[in-house]
Structure formats: C-alpha cells, structure tokens
Design a protein around this motif. Structure first.
Motif, mmCIF file in Angstrom:
data_model
loop_
_atom_site.group_PDB
_atom_site.id
_atom_site.type_symbol
_atom_site.label_atom_id
_atom_site.label_comp_id
_atom_site.label_asym_id
_atom_site.label_seq_id
_atom_site.Cartn_x
_atom_site.Cartn_y
_atom_site.Cartn_z
ATOM 1 N N LEU A 404 25.934 57.754 52.245
ATOM 2 C CA LEU A 404 26.284 59.062 53.295
ATOM 3 C C LEU A 404 27.121 58.718 53.585
ATOM 4 O O LEU A 404 27.923 59.721 53.967
ATOM 5 C CB LEU A 404 24.919 59.167 54.295
ATOM 6 C CG LEU A 404 23.517 59.938 54.268
ATOM 7 C CD1 LEU A 404 23.037 59.635 55.909
ATOM 8 C CD2 LEU A 404 23.843 61.163 53.938
ATOM 9 N N THR A 405 27.707 57.563 54.039
ATOM 10 C CA THR A 405 29.187 57.243 54.744
ATOM 11 C C THR A 405 30.563 57.190 53.482
ATOM 12 O O THR A 405 30.924 58.103 53.480
ATOM 13 C CB THR A 405 28.954 55.405 54.995
ATOM 14 O OG1 THR A 405 28.353 55.284 56.127
ATOM 15 C CG2 THR A 405 30.694 55.172 55.493
ATOM 16 N N THR A 406 29.702 57.166 52.124
ATOM 17 C CA THR A 406 30.702 57.298 51.154
ATOM 18 C C THR A 406 31.129 58.901 50.953
ATOM 19 O O THR A 406 31.870 59.405 50.505
ATOM 20 C CB THR A 406 30.523 56.754 50.136
ATOM 21 O OG1 THR A 406 29.719 55.342 50.001
ATOM 22 C CG2 THR A 406 30.969 56.511 48.019
ATOM 23 N N LEU A 407 29.632 59.599 51.078
ATOM 24 C CA LEU A 407 29.828 60.865 50.720
ATOM 25 C C LEU A 407 30.662 62.055 52.306
ATOM 26 O O LEU A 407 31.534 62.334 51.457
ATOM 27 C CB LEU A 407 28.329 61.237 50.923
ATOM 28 C CG LEU A 407 27.499 61.085 49.338
ATOM 29 C CD1 LEU A 407 25.933 61.896 49.466
ATOM 30 C CD2 LEU A 407 28.724 62.056 48.387
ATOM 31 N N LEU A 408 30.749 61.825 52.996
ATOM 32 C CA LEU A 408 30.853 61.796 54.280
ATOM 33 C C LEU A 408 32.236 61.629 54.612
ATOM 34 O O LEU A 408 32.865 62.387 55.733
ATOM 35 C CB LEU A 408 29.889 61.551 55.598
ATOM 36 C CG LEU A 408 28.245 62.124 55.385
ATOM 37 C CD1 LEU A 408 27.724 62.167 57.618
ATOM 38 C CD2 LEU A 408 28.641 63.709 55.193
ATOM 39 N N LEU A 409 32.341 60.762 54.219
ATOM 40 C CA LEU A 409 33.620 60.067 54.768
ATOM 41 C C LEU A 409 35.218 61.070 54.737
ATOM 42 O O LEU A 409 35.420 61.821 55.166
ATOM 43 C CB LEU A 409 34.103 58.177 54.639
ATOM 44 C CG LEU A 409 35.576 58.060 54.740
ATOM 45 C CD1 LEU A 409 35.238 57.917 56.410
ATOM 46 C CD2 LEU A 409 35.664 57.132 54.578
ATOM 47 N N PRO A 410 35.480 61.272 52.779
ATOM 48 C CA PRO A 410 35.970 61.867 52.702
ATOM 49 C C PRO A 410 36.604 63.656 53.178
ATOM 50 O O PRO A 410 37.506 63.748 53.446
ATOM 51 C CB PRO A 410 35.823 62.214 50.924
ATOM 52 C CG PRO A 410 35.185 60.876 50.618
ATOM 53 C CD PRO A 410 34.170 60.848 52.016
ATOM 54 N N LYS A 411 35.257 63.982 53.631
ATOM 55 C CA LYS A 411 35.199 65.571 53.935
ATOM 56 C C LYS A 411 35.227 65.995 55.597
ATOM 57 O O LYS A 411 36.090 66.662 55.955
ATOM 58 C CB LYS A 411 33.244 65.735 53.632
ATOM 59 C CG LYS A 411 32.797 65.739 52.774
ATOM 60 C CD LYS A 411 31.504 66.913 52.252
ATOM 61 C CE LYS A 411 31.748 67.301 51.413
ATOM 62 N NZ LYS A 411 29.860 67.479 50.829
ATOM 63 N N ILE A 412 34.742 64.341 56.337
ATOM 64 C CA ILE A 412 35.788 64.209 57.608
ATOM 65 C C ILE A 412 37.099 64.091 57.887
ATOM 66 O O ILE A 412 37.984 64.530 58.425
ATOM 67 C CB ILE A 412 35.476 62.757 58.367
ATOM 68 C CG1 ILE A 412 33.670 63.671 58.696
ATOM 69 C CG2 ILE A 412 35.686 62.325 59.526
ATOM 70 C CD1 ILE A 412 32.425 62.217 58.752
ATOM 71 N N ALA A 413 37.813 63.630 56.853
ATOM 72 C CA ALA A 413 39.415 63.035 56.299
ATOM 73 C C ALA A 413 39.755 64.440 56.405
ATOM 74 O O ALA A 413 40.908 64.747 56.517
ATOM 75 C CB ALA A 413 39.242 62.277 55.503
ATOM 76 N N ILE A 414 39.364 65.051 55.289
ATOM 77 C CA ILE A 414 39.952 66.691 55.038
ATOM 78 C C ILE A 414 39.808 67.713 56.009
ATOM 79 O O ILE A 414 41.066 68.409 56.245
ATOM 80 C CB ILE A 414 39.103 67.019 53.583
ATOM 81 C CG1 ILE A 414 39.258 66.177 52.167
ATOM 82 C CG2 ILE A 414 39.431 68.401 53.715
ATOM 83 C CD1 ILE A 414 38.785 66.412 51.440
ATOM 84 N N ALA A 415 38.338 67.237 56.905
ATOM 85 C CA ALA A 415 39.329 68.272 58.165
ATOM 86 C C ALA A 415 39.598 67.752 59.195
ATOM 87 O O ALA A 415 40.175 68.811 60.094
ATOM 88 C CB ALA A 415 37.436 68.489 58.766
ATOM 89 N N ILE A 416 39.927 66.990 59.295
ATOM 90 C CA ILE A 416 41.384 65.908 60.356
ATOM 91 C C ILE A 416 42.214 66.299 59.597
ATOM 92 O O ILE A 416 43.000 66.595 60.255
ATOM 93 C CB ILE A 416 41.185 64.668 60.236
ATOM 94 C CG1 ILE A 416 39.653 64.307 61.104
ATOM 95 C CG2 ILE A 416 42.754 64.352 61.131
ATOM 96 C CD1 ILE A 416 39.826 62.901 61.433
ATOM 97 N N ARG A 417 42.427 66.063 58.506
ATOM 98 C CA ARG A 417 43.876 66.425 58.111
ATOM 99 C C ARG A 417 44.100 67.916 57.514
ATOM 100 O O ARG A 417 45.581 69.016 57.677
ATOM 101 C CB ARG A 417 43.794 66.265 55.895
ATOM 102 C CG ARG A 417 44.924 67.091 55.270
ATOM 103 C CD ARG A 417 46.719 66.050 55.977
ATOM 104 N NE ARG A 417 47.754 66.470 55.492
ATOM 105 C CZ ARG A 417 48.026 65.858 54.498
ATOM 106 N NH1 ARG A 417 47.619 64.622 53.555
ATOM 107 N NH2 ARG A 417 49.325 66.238 53.531
ATOM 108 N N GLY A 418 43.254 68.887 57.263
ATOM 109 C CA GLY A 418 43.168 70.134 57.507
ATOM 110 C C GLY A 418 43.737 70.786 58.966
ATOM 111 O O GLY A 418 44.172 71.689 59.579
ATOM 112 N N ALA A 419 43.378 70.537 60.536
ATOM 113 C CA ALA A 419 43.860 70.406 61.616
ATOM 114 C C ALA A 419 45.233 70.349 61.341
ATOM 115 O O ALA A 419 45.801 70.890 62.438
ATOM 116 C CB ALA A 419 43.027 69.252 62.781
ATOM 117 N N LEU A 420 45.792 68.581 60.780
ATOM 118 C CA LEU A 420 47.036 68.437 61.081
ATOM 119 C C LEU A 420 48.191 69.433 59.801
ATOM 120 O O LEU A 420 49.192 70.103 60.816
ATOM 121 C CB LEU A 420 47.367 66.766 60.879
ATOM 122 C CG LEU A 420 46.295 65.890 61.668
ATOM 123 C CD1 LEU A 420 46.479 64.582 60.946
ATOM 124 C CD2 LEU A 420 46.828 66.348 63.171
#
Length: 585
Positions: A404-420
């Motif tokens: 789950l960490t491996t699958l979710l971490l990129p998506k969380i990072a993309i969401a943060i990057r999208g906000a920036l």
C-alpha cells in the motif's frame, strides 16, 4: 518539454532507480525470510521470499517512476516556432470500427488544421483493414461526408485492404511502402484518437528542429467516459499519467517508448528501420508481432534515431474501455504481444534500454501470476509444519502495508505537487482529496479481478492458446449481470475454493486473505456495477476531469460534428469512393 534529459543524465537516473528498487526489494526479502523462516528456513520459505523479491522489485520500480515525475522540476514553456517545413501524413488505421465516430473526429481535426492555415502541409489517410462488408459499406458512406469538408479533395484519402496482412503494423507498412515517399513525417493515430491542431503543428515543428528525432510520442488523455469504470480510468489518465510519464521520460532519454498511436514518426527513419519480422512458429509465440510499437521503438533506437516522449505536449486524446470485460479483452492481446518479446530480447544490435523495456513489458503481465503464486504458497505455508507458519500471523499485514505504501506514496506526492504547481485547480482544488481517495478505493476493489484476468491470459499463452486480434468495441458500456457472471464465474469459484481451504485448515489466517478474495468472490457484481453509474452525480463529481469541466476546442468541435451527422441521413454520391485510393506517391 523544451529542456530534455540527455542520454548521459538518463543513464544515471536509470542506475539510481534500478539500484533503489533492487535494494528495497532485497531488503524486504531478507526481512521476510528472517521473519517467517528464522534461522532454519525451509523450501517454501525460500520460494515465498524469491516471489516477494521479484514482484516487489517491479512494484517499487513503478512507484519510483511516479515519485520521480512528481519531484521533477516544471518544464519551461515551449518556444514559438514558424510554420512546419516538412509534409505530414496523418494516418488513421481502422478495423471494424464505428465509421461515424471515427470520421467525425477526422473532420474536426481537418477543420482546425484548415483554420490554422497550414492545410497544404497535412494530409489525412484513412487506412481500413475492415473485414465486415457491412462496416465497409458504412465507411464508404461516411467518407462521402468527409470528402466535402473544407479543402478535403486531394488531401483526405481512403483505402481498404482486402487482406489485412500484419494487422495494424502491416497496414502502416503498406502505406509507407506505397505512399510514404510523398511525406516527411507520419502522425499515427488510432480510430479513437483526437488531437488539437496546435499539438499536431508543434510535433511537426519538433521534427523539423531536430533531424535526429525519429519518433515523438505524446501522452494521450482518456476522454468520453460514460461508466464508473471508464470515469475512474479517465481520471487516473488525466490526473496521474502526466507525472508518471514525466518520470519515465527522464529515465528513457532518447530511447523512449512508442505506444502505437498519437505519435509522429520520420518516414525515412521508419521505412529504413522498422520492417518487422514474422516470428517462426505458430501463435501465440510465432507469427506477426502483436505489440509492434515497442519493437519499432527499439529498431529506431538501434538505427541511431532519437525516440522521445513529451508529457507536456497536451491536446492529445483517446477513448478507453468502458467496462472490465472490454479492458480484459484488449489486455489479453497486449499480454500475448508482450510475451512474444521474449524472443526478441537477444536480437542483435539493440540498446540495453530497449532490451530492458521488453523485460519490463513482459513482467507487467508475469507479475500477476507471480502474486497469485505468492498467495498460494503462503496459504500452503500457513499450515505446513516447520514452515514458519507460527510466525506468519504478522507477516501478511507487513506485506500489505509495504504494498500500500509503494502504491499510495506516488499518488500522494502527485497530489501535493498538483497543489504547488496549480494543476489541482483544473480538477477542482477541494475535490482532489475525495477524488484521489475514490480512485484508490475503486482501483483496489477492481485489482483482484484484473489480477485474475491477467493471470488467466498468461497461463493461456503459456499453454499455447492464441488470443488473436479481436475488434475493439469502443462503444460497449453497460454489462448485464448474466454477461458479467459468464465472463467471471471461474474467478468466483477460485475465490470460494481459497476461502474454504483457509477456513478449514487455517481459520486464523482467513482475515488477511479476505481483502483479495472478497472482491474476487463478488467479481460479477464488480463488473456489472462498474459498467454503470457513469452519469450518477457522485461519479460525475468525484471523477470530474478538465476535458468535461473546460473541454478542449477539438473535443467541442468533434462532438458538434458527430451530433450533426447523426441528425442527418447519409447521402451517397456514387462514384466518389474508390477502395484502392492511396495518397499520391
């Protein structure tokens, strides 16, 4: 992407990411072996450890690509360029498709090109491999509409092959051999492709600017989804794919991918490098190469040409499967094509990264049965004496947390990057968290069903069953419960067997099996439910994408033309269509 990664930089990125994926998966394997085997691991412990390392490597590798794309610097705005100098053929291979939808998209692209004032530089060639006489007649009828579009005569051509030798790759090869000499570049589309004229212009200009560029691949976004499954795929494509593709592009450098459509090629390079062999033996491993695009990219790179992907181009669209059955049918063909590549890995002269891409494509499908084997081995180990079964209780939860960490971490990072970087505004800032969570939950429910379909496809191919090249039913949407059950009853039976086995021999371990077995047990319901619900307020709110919120001009144009054509009966003008017509040589 104006500032592109050099091959030297790409090599360093490849080395770092491969080393990281290997280190993480090996560390996980050692920890797993110590946990379940202790100081005296037995055979089943070693089997599970090897399977975990193999599957974990590719999982971490994929997640690392997403993280790399999310963390990479934003590209600079492209420079304005003059009118393209080369002449481009826009190729649209079709095979038993809906002519009305396909030809209306061509009309929309043509109108934009004419309006931009560079019609003389761009011709369209509709390359039909249709085998149905009824559909062929519809194609001829719809071509009558198309030929009266602005500046269409002498620029838009149609021909139908009576024998579709080599399928799509053979269709393109036939055009290149007969008419390729009249063009500098060929923009290759699919029947469901749609591209903004400005994107087409930019791609042609890029070919003008770099005489070593053999192929430039855009990253198409899925549009037109009308089911829950389709909307989830469209959202994932629109929100995540740019960043994953950006990370992949940084590692691929000049040895990038070709996905068979929405890409422009230099005709001279393609003609000199991309003649495909017919593999010896019978299908599924012999015969014509199904996943021809990967092979053509490798052959171009071998010939010294650059093969690049640019996720920043924008204005590139396609349609996707609307239900799990259509997705699995298309995936079956890709699976067979990718497994064929095992015979090409050692082909002379190929670059290392091309060989690695073949391996990566093969593992994209082998990973599914390997995960199932890991699950089966763990079920057996839980009840075998001296297999670490007594220490197994905590292990599946640790594996689950790691996955789950491996699958979710990129998506969380993309969401943060999208906000920036402002990307989240295009999707509705306050919708991002529930939308990403909705995508994660739905994809998690669907994953065991897809894993089962992919595993069956691999086993069918290993046992010599040829899946062929079935026509894509792009408009297929709602699936009845009977159809869903007929397609997935074997998944249900397998899930029942696994649950019954564990309940009988090791009920203490049943809870960690259920997250996989429960969706598989409900496979018909999952297929049926996700083939509907696309028009529900919740689905539209959760999976709202920019192509719906603020449609691209080409989408609006194509929809308007399609509506207009559907409202009128086709008018046949005899003698206009000649099925042997080619673009001028």
């Amino acid at each position: 992407m104006e500032k592109r990664v050099t091959n030297g930089q790409a090599w360093w990125l490849r080395l770092l990411t491969l080393s990281f994926a290997a280190a993480v998966s090996l560390t996980a394997g050692i920890a797993f072996l110590d946990l379940v085997g202790g100081n005296r691991p037995v055979l089943i412990d070693w089997v599970r450890t090897i399977l975990l390392v193999l599957t974990g490597f590719w999982l971490v590798w994929g997640g690392t690509i997403g993280l790399l794309g999310a963390l990479s610097p934003a590209p600079r705005a492209p420079k304005k360029r003059p009118m393209p100098q080369g002449k481009t053929a826009i190729l649209v291979p079709i095979y038993n498709e809906d002519p009305l939808e396909t030809f209306s998209r061509i009309a929309a692209m043509n109108r934009q090109i004419v309006a931009r004032g560079f019609a003389s530089q761009f011709h369209f060639a509709i390359l039909s491999d249709t085998t149905s006489l009824e559909v062929a007649a519809e194609e001829a009828s719809e071509f009558e509409r198309l030929i009266v579009e602005p500046e269409a005569p002498g620029r838009i051509f149609y021909r139908r092959r009576e024998r579709n030798v080599g399928r799509k790759a053979g269709n393109i090869e036939d055009f290149i051999a007969r008419s390729g000499g009249a063009y500098d570049y060929a923009l290759i589309l699919d029947a469901d492709s749609l591209m903004e004229a400005d994107t087409i212009l930019t791609m042609a200009q890029r070919m003008d600017d770099d005489p070593r560029l053999g192929l430039l691949q855009s990253v198409p976004v899925v549009i037109g989804a009308r089911t829950l499954f389709g909307r989830m795929m469209a959202y994932s494509s629109a929100y995540f794919s740019k960043y994953f593709s950006r990370g992949a592009a940084m590692m691929q450098g000049e040895d990038g991918p070709y996905w068979g459509h929405n890409a422009i090629v230099r005709v001279r390079a393609f003609a000199s490098c991309c003649g495909l062999p017919v593999l010896s033996g019978k299908p599924p491993y012999g015969g014509h190469i199904l996943s021809h695009d990967y092979v053509e990219a490798a052959l171009l790179a071998r010939g010294g040409w650059k093969v690049e992907v640019d996720p920043e181009l924008g204005g590139s669209f396609e349609q996707g499967p609307e239900n799990l059955i259509e997705y699995a049918k298309r995936d079956r063909r890709w699976c067979q094509g990718n497994l064929q590549h095992r015979r090409l890995i050692a082909a002379p002269g190929l670059k290392f990264w091309s060989r690695f891409t073949f391996v990566q494509g093969i593992m994209a499908y082998l990973a599914s049965p390997l995960w199932l084997l890991l699950l089966a081995a763990s079920l057996i180990a839980s009840v075998l004496p001296d297999s670490g079964g007594e220490r197994w209780g905590v292990t599946p939860w640790l594996i689950g947390i790691g996955v789950l960490t491996t699958l979710l971490l990129p998506k969380i990072a993309i969401a943060i990057r999208g906000a920036l970087d402002g990307n989240n505004r295009r999707f509705g800032n306050w919708r991002i968290i529930p939308s990403v969570l909705g995508e994660i939950i739905l994809s998690t429910i669907i994953a065991p069903v897809l894993l089962a379909f992919q595993s069956r496809a691999v086993f069918q191919i290993l046992f010599g069953f040829d899946g062929g090249w079935p026509a894509t039913e792009r408009d297929a949407r709602a699936v009845s419960l009977n159809t869903a059950f007929a397609a997935s009853w074997w998944i249900v039976v397998t899930a029942i067997g696994a649950i019954a086995f564990m309940a009988f021999v090791g009920p203490a371990f049943l809870p960690w099996l259920l997250p996989v077995a429960a969706p598989a047990l409900a496979a018909p319901l999952v297929i049926w439910a996700t083939s509907r619900g696309g028009d529900s307020p919740v689905s539209q709110w959760l999976f709202s994408v920019p192509s719906e919120r603020a449609p691209s001009p080409i989408i609006t144009e194509a929809n308007a033309i399609l509506s207009s054509w559907r409202a009128t009966e086709p008018v046949l003008m005899s003698g206009r269509v000649e099925t042997g017509v080619h673009a001028p040589a």
